[in-house]
Every structure is written in C-alpha cells, then in structure tokens.
Design a protein around this motif. Structure first.
Motif, mmCIF file in Angstrom:
data_model
loop_
_atom_site.group_PDB
_atom_site.id
_atom_site.type_symbol
_atom_site.label_atom_id
_atom_site.label_comp_id
_atom_site.label_asym_id
_atom_site.label_seq_id
_atom_site.Cartn_x
_atom_site.Cartn_y
_atom_site.Cartn_z
ATOM 1 N N MET A 1 0.855 -1.191 0.000
ATOM 2 C CA MET A 1 0.000 0.000 0.000
ATOM 3 C C MET A 1 0.890 1.240 0.000
ATOM 4 O O MET A 1 1.659 1.451 0.942
ATOM 5 N N GLN A 2 0.800 2.037 -1.049
ATOM 6 C CA GLN A 2 1.558 3.285 -1.098
ATOM 7 C C GLN A 2 0.957 4.250 -0.089
ATOM 8 O O GLN A 2 -0.256 4.411 -0.011
ATOM 9 N N THR A 3 1.818 4.874 0.729
ATOM 10 C CA THR A 3 1.365 5.686 1.854
ATOM 11 C C THR A 3 2.104 7.011 1.864
ATOM 12 O O THR A 3 3.330 7.037 1.707
ATOM 13 N N LYS A 4 1.368 8.100 2.087
ATOM 14 C CA LYS A 4 1.996 9.426 2.152
ATOM 15 C C LYS A 4 2.832 9.559 3.430
ATOM 16 O O LYS A 4 2.386 9.132 4.506
ATOM 17 N N ALA A 5 3.993 10.176 3.277
ATOM 18 C CA ALA A 5 4.877 10.372 4.427
ATOM 19 C C ALA A 5 5.671 11.656 4.244
ATOM 20 O O ALA A 5 5.594 12.288 3.179
ATOM 21 N N PHE A 6 6.416 12.034 5.292
ATOM 22 C CA PHE A 6 7.383 13.125 5.195
ATOM 23 C C PHE A 6 8.742 12.538 5.537
ATOM 24 O O PHE A 6 8.886 11.864 6.561
ATOM 25 N N ALA A 7 9.724 12.809 4.682
ATOM 26 C CA ALA A 7 11.046 12.193 4.865
ATOM 27 C C ALA A 7 12.144 13.221 4.674
ATOM 28 O O ALA A 7 11.935 14.259 4.053
ATOM 29 N N THR A 8 13.298 12.883 5.217
ATOM 30 C CA THR A 8 14.505 13.631 4.876
ATOM 31 C C THR A 8 15.454 12.657 4.180
ATOM 32 O O THR A 8 15.518 11.479 4.523
ATOM 33 N N GLN A 9 16.171 13.162 3.167
ATOM 34 C CA GLN A 9 16.977 12.300 2.300
ATOM 35 C C GLN A 9 18.444 12.254 2.726
ATOM 36 O O GLN A 9 19.209 11.426 2.232
ATOM 37 N N SER A 10 18.849 13.148 3.640
ATOM 38 C CA SER A 10 20.240 13.187 4.128
ATOM 39 C C SER A 10 20.245 14.031 5.402
ATOM 40 O O SER A 10 19.262 14.707 5.697
ATOM 41 N N PRO A 11 21.363 14.014 6.162
ATOM 42 C CA PRO A 11 21.402 14.787 7.413
ATOM 43 C C PRO A 11 21.148 16.273 7.218
ATOM 44 O O PRO A 11 20.764 16.972 8.159
ATOM 45 N N THR A 12 21.362 16.773 5.986
ATOM 46 C CA THR A 12 21.252 18.224 5.773
ATOM 47 C C THR A 12 20.083 18.612 4.862
ATOM 48 O O THR A 12 19.898 19.782 4.563
ATOM 49 N N THR A 13 19.289 17.615 4.438
ATOM 50 C CA THR A 13 18.161 17.925 3.544
ATOM 51 C C THR A 13 16.919 18.248 4.363
ATOM 52 O O THR A 13 16.592 17.511 5.286
ATOM 53 N N PRO A 14 16.209 19.331 4.032
ATOM 54 C CA PRO A 14 14.956 19.590 4.749
ATOM 55 C C PRO A 14 13.916 18.497 4.466
ATOM 56 O O PRO A 14 13.977 17.840 3.427
#
Ligand code: NAP
Ligand code: ZN
Ligand code: ZN
Length: 351
Positions: A1-14
């Motif tokens: 199931m594709q699910t909406k989320a909030f992620a950061t891609q690296s230590p410095t990415t918002p």
C-alpha cells in the motif's frame, strides 16, 4: 500500500513529501490510520544524522496514535475503529530472556529490537515511522488507548516521552516518601514531573529556563531549581533518592550527583550525540551513589503507563502542528522553546 509520508533524504536535507510502502496486514498484523504523531528529540538526532548508523530516506516518528483500519485473522485484542498507539518498537526476537520478561527494548536477539523507524538497532532493513498516514504493526507491539478520543493529540507523547520517564521512575521506586528530581523540562521532563507527582513522590524540577518555573509547578513539581544558580543547587545537596536526567547535550554530571543521598541514583535518559565529561569518582564512592541509564520501556509497562494515565487524567501538554511545519518545530526544540511537546496533526499530510 503506497502511503503518504514526510522524509529527509540526508542529514542536511529539509523534510519533504515522500511515498512509502506499507505491507498489507498479515495474520498477526494491525493496520492503523495515523491521526497524530508526537515530535521527540530522538527524531531530530536521527534525521540530522547525529547518532550512528542512520539510514536514508528517514521517516521519523515513534509517538503514534490512530485508529485501527483492518486486522489479521489471528488478531483478537484489536478491532477496526479502535483507538491504538505505537511507540518506539515494532518487533523483537520474542524468545530471549529480556523479551520473555516483557523488556523488549533490551532484546538480546541477533539484531536487537526493531525500531519503529531507522530499522533494527543491530543493522538491517530500514523501517519508517509515524510522520506518515498509516502503519502496519504486529499486534504484540500495538497498545490499547482508553483515553477519550478528543485527547488523542496529547496522548501521542505518552508513547515515548511518557514511557521513557515512567520506566525508570517505577524501576527505581519513585513513590511516597521518595524525593525525585527531573532534569530538563522538555518533552520527556514534563512527563517525568507529571508521572513522579502522580506516583506520590516529592518532585523537584531542574531547568535552565527561568520562564518555565511557574509552569513546572503547575505540571506537579513541589519545587523548581534553576540549575545554573549555584546557590539554589547547593541548597539541594545530598537530598535525592532518584534523579532522572533528560538533557540532550553533554554537561557536567557532578553537579547532580552531589544532590543524591547515600545510595541515590541518577538515571540518564537524555542521549546526546557525544559523551558527557567523565564524572568525579570521589563524588560517587563516598556515598555509594550510582549513575545509571534507561531505554524507553517494554510493551507491558507501556500499557501499564497508558492505563495509569487514563485513570489519572494525565496527558502531555502539546502544541499541535502541521506536518509541513516540522523544520520550524525542530528549530524551536533546539532552543528549548516547546511547551512541552509538538504533536503533528496527520490530517495536514493527507490534505
Ligand atoms: P527536549 O524536548 O528538547 O527537552 C530537552 C530539555 O533539556 C530542554 O527542554 C531543556 O529544558 C533542557 N536543555 C536543553 N538544552 C540544555 C542545555 N544546554 N543544558 C541543560 N539543559 C538543556 O527533548 P526530549 O524529547 O525530552 O528528549 C531529551 C533527550 O532524551 C534526547 O537526547 C532524546 O534523544 C533522549 N531520549 C532518550 C530516550 C531513552 O530511551 N533513553 C527516549 C526518548 C528520548 P529546560 O529548558 O528545562 O532546561
Ligand atoms: Zn522518543
Ligand atoms: Zn529478544
């Protein structure tokens, strides 16, 4: 199931929108629509790569509350529509001595427990936490919530801040006749004050923020000490049975060890990215004082804490935010400017 989320891609990415895969519920699984998720300082340590071994993309969040949407065939304790919570763990070996005692956070299996986010502590596949619309969790790691639904945003922080202070308070016997100090009145600390007070201990808050004094008393503290004021600190010397220290940065521990009675213990729960300065040995040996550590809490004690809080009308003091405001929330948390936990309204993510 594709699910909406909030992620950061690296230590410095918002943080930004991201899509994650959640498994369809297996026989032992509970599928949960996430309604609120608390913002723990551990989320920040992890997202920003301050702790060892962070995997990206990173979707933090381990103070999850929501509603059951579906259950597997072998699930008996939960049904669709029920209010539930998920804390810091979603799996463990279930067979080692710690797991059998209900202390899954100390799992001695090959990879330790599996964190709700950032995967097994011993390495392995990544997991994604509560900054998301839904999660599927084995029933063993799902908690029943009996608080009123209107309180849900404020119940979320019990799943980490609540249990992380409850577990040492109970283990080291906080209760009537005991004097307990709570150091650092943020998310964990404000729950420590409420729980220690509710357990019947004489409770003293230690803060670096003079503007919090009146509020810390309202939370349940009998006394509040400004920890930067040496006179106020000296007045408390040798008087504590237990001190729970939640501070997230390295600092001089001796100042607090000196406040312990003979056989008193200071429990470190704050987990700074680098070590505290080494404590002075004489300060420990002369009164058989101890410095200890404690990690979150097991599933049975988490349920015990949730039930205790529901019975005693205890919730967290929260400021509800939108998922899109997470960067600002982190910036404020770093300035100790949160009264006393951010709770993300997941409706903002779905909008
Ligand atoms: P938080 O909300 O940021 O609270 C930390 C509090 O520490 C601040 O509100 C502040 O309180 C005090 N503080 C901040 N800077 C300080 C400084 N330079 N010197 C002294 N005190 C300072 O964080 P939290 O979510 O409660 O988490 C606290 C720590 O516990 C983090 O390291 C987190 O990762 C860790 N944690 C550990 C566990 C575990 O299982 N052991 C579980 C969850 C979290 P005052 O304004 O009152 O001074
Ligand atoms: Zn946490
Ligand atoms: Zn185990």
């Amino acid at each position: 199931m594709q699910t909406k989320a909030f992620a950061t891609q690296s230590p410095t990415t918002p943080f930004g929108p991201h899509s994650i895969e959640r498994r369809a519920p297996g026989p032992e699984d509970v599928a949960i629509e996430i309604l609120y998720c608390g913002v723990c300082h551990s989320d920040l340590h992890t997202a920003r790569g301050e702790w060892h071994g962070v995997q990206y993309p990173c979707v933090p969040g381990h103070e999850i509350v929501g509603k059951v949407t579906a259950v597997g065939a072998k699930v008996t304790r939960f049904k669709p529509g029920q209010l539930v919570g998920v804390g810091c763990m979603v799996d463990s070996c279930r067979t080692c001595p710690s797991c059998r005692e209900g202390l899954e956070q100390y799992c001695e299996g090959p990879v330790g427990f599996t964190g709700t986010y950032n995967g097994p502590v011993g390495g392995g596949e990544n997991t994604y936490g509560g900054y998301s619309a839904a999660i599927t969790v084995d029933q063993h790691f799902v908690l029943a919530i009996t608080h009123a639904e209107k309180d849900l945003a404020a119940v979320a922080p019990l799943l980490c801040a609540g249990i992380t202070t409850w577990s040492p308070l109970k283990h080291w016997g906080a209760g009537p006749g005991k004097k307990v100090g709570i150091v650092g009145i943020g998310g964990l600390g404000h729950m420590g004050i409420k729980l220690s007070h509710a357990l019947g201990a004489k409770t003293v808050g230690f803060t670096t923020s003079p503007d919090k004094v009146a509020e810390i008393k309202r939370l349940g503290a009998d006394e509040v000490v400004i920890s930067k004021d040496e006179k106020q600190m000296a007045a408390q010397a040798g008087s504590f049975d237990l001190i729970v220290n939640t501070v997230a940065v390295p600092h001089n521990l001796d100042a607090y060890v000196s406040l312990l009675k003979r056989d008193g213990t200071m429990v470190l729960v704050g987990a700074p990215a680098s070590p505290h300065p080494s404590p002075a040995v004489f300060n420990l040996v002369f009164r058989r004082r101890a410095i200890a550590g404690s990690l979150i809490g097991g599933i049975p004690e988490t349920q015990e804490m949730l039930d205790f809080c529901a019975k005693h009308n205890i919730v967290s003091d929260v400021e509800i935010i939108r998922m899109q405001d997470i960067e600002n929330a982190y910036a404020r948390m770093l300035k100790s400017d949160v009264k006393y936990r951010f709770s993300i309204d997941m409706a903002s993510l779905k909008a």
